[in-house]
Design a protein around this motif. Structure first.
Motif, short mmCIF file in Angstrom:
data_model
loop_
_atom_site.label_atom_id
_atom_site.label_comp_id
_atom_site.label_asym_id
_atom_site.label_seq_id
_atom_site.Cartn_x
_atom_site.Cartn_y
_atom_site.Cartn_z
N ARG A 79 9.76 1.19 -2.58
CA ARG A 79 8.44 0.60 -2.85
C ARG A 79 8.59 -0.82 -3.39
N GLU A 89 5.41 0.85 7.23
CA GLU A 89 4.65 0.08 6.23
C GLU A 89 4.91 -1.41 6.40
N PRO A 119 2.47 4.27 -1.22
CA PRO A 119 2.15 5.02 -2.45
C PRO A 119 3.39 5.63 -3.09
N ASP A 139 0.83 -1.21 0.00
CA ASP A 139 0.00 0.00 0.00
C ASP A 139 0.86 1.26 0.00
N ARG A 173 3.12 8.49 -4.71
CA ARG A 173 2.95 9.91 -4.40
C ARG A 173 3.10 10.07 -2.89
#
Length: 975
Positions: A713, A828, A27, A25, A29
């Motif tokens: 990410r 995260e 992001p 999840d 951005r």
């Protein structure tokens, strides 16, 4: 094709759901401006800074904060400064130290007092009519307000520290210790009262330190003045004129001498002609340095046909000359200038500009003062003609009340009055204007003057007592500290500070202001400053003062009856006067080592900091004053490292200025990009030099941030299903994974070395290049296939194990720089009420990960891969292929060792092709080559077979297995 092999049809299953694609999840951005405050609140709630202090058995590391002034919003220099400090503190904490950071503020002094005076002026209020304690209380309230504002602005930048208990120079304990430190100078004999020229602001009516002065261009009147030669007995010389040149006409009434250079060639010049308008007469004779005569006479509007050189003027001739002042015998002069002027050689006279003679007003020039001090002639040459507001004393003939500067800092009428009088008495040879760099007060922006006033000084060449390990005087101790005890980053800072200390005069401690710590001493009425009992030196008196300051603050010095209270029975209070000057604010900040490092529980055992870090201007400011103060009281420098940053300029390299409109405010950057982008800009710059910042530069920084965020990410997405039981030991991993571990081992050393050396640019660049080039563009690119498509294989498990090791190192290595983003990345993966990346240390990296032989082999593999990918890129550009998996190139390799290396590593996977052939055959002429990688040629071939509907490789065995439309590897994974 076997009858029982399913054929590829429209009914071939969609295998996407069977792939182990990244899941996260996190992001792309970032939304930093909105989300960063949430992490700040979280850190405060879980008490990150306090929890770090609870870690036991760690070596302390202390960066001592140079205090900013509490008098306005932060500028970009503040942001740069505090971010560098934060990176130093955080990185040392994560390297296993107990890294403490106590933020502080400079609360006394002219910057704050000036703000209150501005408020008074706006209201038509006179500061001098307000009780001093009331005025001081207003200054205190003003500083308190700005401390609160700046604290929140600093915290918004992600700066960690003991924000709940900062140090303030106006806290009662701080004021007590500042007074105590001053009284050490009082008691050890280095404190004295002297009268000498100091930098003086007529607008602010106070002496200034060098660090409170900045230089700006100023247009000044310049004059060439005639002093008549008398009493030589030589008809050629008598009634001739010695000519001086000055850019400060207002100093002429204070002239007491003229000096010359012993080694300069002088001549006597006679005027033989003149233009209509000039101040010379035919027959006048002028003594001038030969190198400057033509220039001087041209200023008087004479060409070379209007004068002649009569003769040499020898040292013997000069020795018998006496001079009279131009105002000598002037009507109404009341004898003020009728004494003969002294005339002698001086070492500072040159023949590079001026006339070869220098007019001396020792009350207004340090070189002249020192010359006559060393001659024991100060009483004969010191004047008191200029008052504290820059006006001439009222009793001075011709000029009483004339102003050097107006109260608004503009040119007064003193220069014009002096020049007019010189014209009237025939004392002027020429006049003009000059634009030159001139000292100004950095607060009022008005020009300053040198003015002789009684001030209090700390003698830096007298024995200072106490710890003499590093020398007996302040200067000796300071120079020894610089040479032997302190490391400088960059090294040029050492040379700058050393030269300043080597040549500096005694320290002017006193200021004629109201807001500060007073000079807590008493002087005997009627005694001279040179008398042994001029100053009251008594331990009991000092103790009463410091106890009162601790309980009531320095305002108690101004209370009625303070003198009697403090002197007590130690002496007759009526016989003493109380000193009401306040200490130079640099003495305040120079003393912080005593009440922060020495006295606080989160200070240091020996009262010495590991690091002082400030801008390069602090070589003459805080670094300098801290060194002098500590060498006078502690016996050595209060720091082990001095780290210096440059100034922040706009994108074009210009100094930022509100009037120009090119300032960049940290708050705006934070609102637009987020604090992490500002921090990343700091990390990417060479802070030891001047840095540039602007919209385009910040956009480039944001692009680097996005690339790094993309790397993180991918790690998060690929580690979503990582289980501890899947961890593979390094010895069992494939070579590619062991190569990554080798690189991590190398990088671990680079990161720790860089952080210890405060080199954030090199540290970040090494991590950034590794993350975006070696990982994203190489390792991740190769291993995506195995991570997505392999089943429960050693290769996939090894890759995820390495990704986990990468995650822990990258997040921690980057945490001191990208404090918010790395916290986001950490949470995260490891959510929890008390979880934080900032509570972790850099992971220890096993030494057996290092494998130079493997690294050398993979250097060859990567070079060969470059040739293959470049060859395939040409085919892609020409639209022969759409993806590298459509290719099966033939790679010709001349070097046998390289060929063997490539054959041992599944080179087709490294190059991300469906197939690949390796051969030692010579490459044909049409083969693709790269000039910088000789011995390797690539011949393009299309891959043969069908496209696997799961991994997209084109292989001959596709559609020959139990599952339709897949290759053998994918069939195994599906099974």
């Amino acid at each position: 094709m076997c009858a029982d092999t399913p054929e590829t049809t429209a009914d071939t299953p969609d295998y996407k759901s069977t792939l182990n694609l990244p899941k996260t999840d996190f992001p792309m951005r970032a939304g930093l401006p909105k989300r960063e405050p949430e992490w700040l609140t979280r850190w405060e709630q879980i008490g990150v800074y306090d929890r770090l202090r609870e870690k036991t058995g760690r070596t302390p590391f202390t960066l001592h904060d140079g205090p900013p002034y509490a008098n306005g919003h932060l500028h970009i220099g503040h942001a740069l400064n505090k971010t560098i400090k934060d990176m130093i503190v955080r990185s040392h904490q994560m390297m296993g130290h107990d890294a403490r950071y106590v933020p502080g503020w400079d609360c006394h002094g002219l910057p704050i007092e000036w703000k209150i005076e501005e408020q008074y002026r706006a209201k038509g209020k006179n500061k001098d009519e307000v009780p001093v304690v009331d005025f001081r209380q207003e200054c205190r309230r003003f500083a308190e307000g700005w401390v609160d504002i700046q604290r929140e602005e600093f915290k918004r930048l992600g700066i960690t520290g003991n924000w709940a208990d900062p140090y303030l120079t106006m806290n009662f304990h701080a004021e007590r210790v500042i007074a105590e430190e001053f009284m050490k100078f009082l008691m050890n004999g280095t404190l004295y009262q002297g009268s000498k020229p100091v930098m003086w602001s007529p607008v602010e009516k106070t002496a200034l330190a060098e660090a409170e002065v900045e230089y700006h261009d100023k247009e000044s009147p310049t004059i060439w003045v005639k002093f008549k030669v008398v009493g030589t007995g030589d008809a050629t010389l008598d009634d001739a004129y010695v000519v001086i040149w000055t850019t400060t006409p207002w100093t002429m009434p204070s002239n007491k001498a003229v000096v010359y250079g012993a080694e300069i060639s002088y001549g006597l010049y006679e005027i033989t002609g003149r233009p209509e308008e000039c101040w010379v007469s035919i027959g006048d004779r002028y003594l001038l340095a030969d190198n400057l005569a033509a220039d001087v006479l041209s200023r008087a509007r004479l060409d070379d046909t209007m004068y002649r050189r009569l003769c040499d003027v020898t040292p013997d001739d000069l020795a018998k000359i006496s001079l009279t002042h131009p105002f000598h015998g002037a009507e109404g002069g009341m004898g003020e200038w009728d004494d003969i002027r002294d005339f002698r050689a001086a070492p500072f006279v040159t023949d590079t500009e001026g006339t070869g003679f220098v007019h001396c007003a020792p009350s207004h020039g340090m070189e002249e003062y020192e010359l006559y001090r060393d001659l024991g002639m100060l009483e004969q040459v010191i004047t008191y003609n200029v008052m504290d507001d820059g006006s001439f004393r009222e009793s001075l003939p011709f000029f009483g009340g004339k102003m050097i500067l107006k109260p608004n800092g503009k040119e007064g009428d003193a220069n014009s009055a002096v020049i007019a009088k010189l014209v009237e008495v025939g004392g002027l040879l020429a006049r003009g204007k000059i634009k030159h760099s001139y000292p100004h007060s950095w607060r009022s922006k008005a020009p300053i003057i040198y003015r002789n006033t009684p001030q209090w000084f700390a003698a830096i060449d007298k024995p200072a007592g106490g710890n003499d390990t590093h020398g007996t005087t302040i200067r000796e101790r300071a120079l020894t500290s610089i040479d032997q005890l302190v490391k400088f980053t960059p090294q040029s800072g050492r040379n700058r500070l050393y030269s300043m200390i080597e040549s500096r005069p005694d320290w002017v401690l006193s200021r004629q202001r109201a807001w500060g710590v007073p000079l807590t001493c008493f002087v005997k009425k009627g005694a001279l400053p040179t008398d042994p009992d001029y100053l009251l030196r008594d331990d009991a008196v000092n103790a009463r003062i410091t106890e009162a300051f601790e309980a009531e603050g320095a305002d108690v010095w101004y209370a009625p009856g303070a003198k009697e209270r403090f002197i007590g029975t130690a002496a007759d209070a009526a016989a003493y006067e109380q000193v009401f000057d306040v200490l130079d604010v640099w003495f305040d900040s120079g003393s912080t080592h005593a009440f922060v490092l020495r006295d606080r529980a989160d200070g240091t055992e020996d009262g010495i900091a590991d690091v002082y870090m400030e801008g390069t201007d602090q070589h003459r400011g805080w670094f300098h004053s801290s060194l002098l103060e500590a060498c006078g009281t502690l016996g050595r420098a209060p720091y082990r490292n001095v780290v210096t940053h440059g100034f922040t300029l706009d994108a074009k390299g210009n100094k930022m200025s509100k009037s120009v409109g090119n300032t960049i405010v940290p708050e705006k950057i934070v609102q637009q990009y987020g604090a992490d982008i500002l921090r990343l800009w700091v990390a990417q710059t060479d802070y030891t030099a001047d840095q540039r910042i602007g919209d385009e530069i910040l956009k480039g920084t944001a692009d680097s941030y996005r690339r790094l965020r993309n790397t993180m990410r991918f790690l998060l997405g690929s580690l979503g299903d990582f289980r501890e039981e899947d961890r593979i030991a390094p010895a069992d991993m494939p070579e590619l994974e062991r190569w990554v571990l080798h690189r991590l081992s190398e990088l671990d050393e680079v990161v720790r070395t860089g952080y210890r050396a405060f080199d954030f640019q090199a540290t970040f660049q090494a991590v950034f290049n590794f993350a975006t080039v070696e990982l994203s563009a190489f390792y991740f690119d190769i291993r995506k296939d195995a991570l997505y498509c392999d089943g429960d294989t050693l290769r996939a498990k090894s890759a995820r194990t390495v990704l986990d090791l990468l995650f822990h190192r990258l997040t921690s290595w980057l945490a001191p720089i990208l404090v918010f983003t790395m916290e986001e990345v950490w949470l995260e993966r490891f959510p929890g009420d008390t979880s934080s990346i900032h509570l972790t240390d850099f992971p220890e990296t096993p030494s057996d990960w290092r494998d130079p032989a493997l690294a050398a082999k993979w250097a060859k593999v990567r070079q060969a891969r470059r040739v293959v990918t470049a060859a395939l890129e040409l085919q892609r550009v020409e639209k022969v292929i759409g993806a590298s998996l459509e290719a099966a190139p033939v790679v010709h390799v001349d070097d046998a060792e390289t060929l063997a290396a490539l054959k041992s590593v599944a080179f087709e996977d490294v190059c991300i092709t469906s197939d690949l052939s390796l051969t030692a055959d010579p490459a044909p002429d049409e083969a693709f080559r790269m000039p910088d990688i000789p011995g390797i040629g690539v011949v393009f071939e299309m891959a043969e077979g069908e496209k696997c509907q799961r991994c997209w490789k084109i292989l001959p065995d596709v559609n020959t297995h139990a599952h339709a439309g897949v290759c053998a590897r994918c069939d195994d994974a599906l099974s």
